[in-house]
Design a protein around this motif. Structure first.
Motif, short mmCIF file in Angstrom:
data_model
loop_
_atom_site.label_atom_id
_atom_site.label_comp_id
_atom_site.label_asym_id
_atom_site.label_seq_id
_atom_site.Cartn_x
_atom_site.Cartn_y
_atom_site.Cartn_z
N ILE A 10 0.86 -1.18 0.00
CA ILE A 10 0.00 0.00 0.00
C ILE A 10 0.90 1.23 0.00
CG2 ILE A 10 -1.70 1.33 1.29
CD1 ILE A 10 -2.68 -1.30 2.52
N PRO A 11 0.79 2.10 -1.02
CA PRO A 11 1.56 3.34 -1.03
C PRO A 11 0.95 4.33 -0.02
CG PRO A 11 0.24 3.15 -3.03
CD PRO A 11 0.00 1.92 -2.22
N LEU A 12 1.72 4.71 0.97
CA LEU A 12 1.21 5.55 2.06
C LEU A 12 0.72 6.92 1.57
CD1 LEU A 12 3.92 4.66 4.70
CD2 LEU A 12 1.52 4.00 4.75
N ASP A 13 1.35 7.46 0.55
CA ASP A 13 0.97 8.79 0.08
C ASP A 13 -0.27 8.77 -0.82
OD1 ASP A 13 2.26 7.50 -2.01
OD2 ASP A 13 3.37 9.28 -2.67
N ARG A 14 -0.86 7.57 -1.03
CA ARG A 14 -2.05 7.46 -1.88
C ARG A 14 -3.26 6.95 -1.12
NH1 ARG A 14 -1.34 7.38 -7.41
NH2 ARG A 14 0.72 8.03 -8.06
N ILE A 15 -3.18 6.91 0.21
CA ILE A 15 -4.30 6.46 1.01
C ILE A 15 -5.36 7.55 1.07
CG2 ILE A 15 -5.05 5.80 3.34
CD1 ILE A 15 -2.30 4.46 3.71
N GLU A 16 -6.58 7.20 0.70
CA GLU A 16 -7.69 8.14 0.76
C GLU A 16 -8.45 8.04 2.07
OE1 GLU A 16 -9.88 7.23 -2.86
OE2 GLU A 16 -8.88 8.91 -3.83
N SER A 17 -8.58 6.81 2.61
CA SER A 17 -9.25 6.61 3.89
C SER A 17 -8.90 5.25 4.45
CB SER A 17 -10.78 6.73 3.74
OG SER A 17 -11.27 5.69 2.93
N TYR A 18 -9.10 5.10 5.75
CA TYR A 18 -8.94 3.79 6.38
C TYR A 18 -9.87 3.71 7.56
CZ TYR A 18 -5.86 6.27 9.63
OH TYR A 18 -5.36 7.16 10.54
N GLU A 19 -10.23 2.47 7.92
CA GLU A 19 -11.13 2.25 9.04
C GLU A 19 -10.74 0.95 9.71
OE1 GLU A 19 -15.88 1.42 9.95
OE2 GLU A 19 -15.25 1.96 7.93
N ILE A 20 -10.57 1.00 11.01
CA ILE A 20 -10.29 -0.20 11.79
C ILE A 20 -11.59 -1.01 11.88
CG2 ILE A 20 -9.65 -1.10 14.05
CD1 ILE A 20 -7.81 1.35 14.33
N LEU A 21 -11.51 -2.28 11.54
CA LEU A 21 -12.70 -3.14 11.57
C LEU A 21 -12.81 -3.90 12.86
CD1 LEU A 21 -12.46 -4.54 7.93
CD2 LEU A 21 -13.78 -2.59 8.75
#
Length: 80
Positions: A69-80
């Motif tokens: 996963i490219p860190l500078d291209r993350i749009e969102s994240y959610e802990i499940l």
């Protein structure tokens, strides 16, 4: 894009399943359920290449394979 450090992302992934939405290098949007939890880790083949500081290698739990996963291209994240 979100600003998230590699250390923070690795810590989240080591303790949780995380849904990550990011843009691949080819411009395609991608959603991944990723983790670095020990019970999900897969054998590594050892490419001999160091992991870039701009990416984090994770297990994609939906296809049961290692992915980056490219860190500078993350749009969102959610802990499940």
């Amino acid at each position: 894009m979100l600003k998230v450090t590699k250390e923070k992302m690795v810590q989240m992934l080591q303790n949780n399943l995380v849904e990550v939405n990011f843009v691949k290098l080819n411009g395609e949007k991608r959603k991944m359920i990723a983790t670095l939890q020990e019970n999900y880790l897969l054998p590594t083949k050892g490419t001999g290449r160091a992991e870039p500081q701009t990416c984090v290698r994770v297990v994609d739990t939906e296809i049961n394979e290692w992915r980056s996963i490219p860190l500078d291209r993350i749009e969102s994240y959610e802990i499940l």
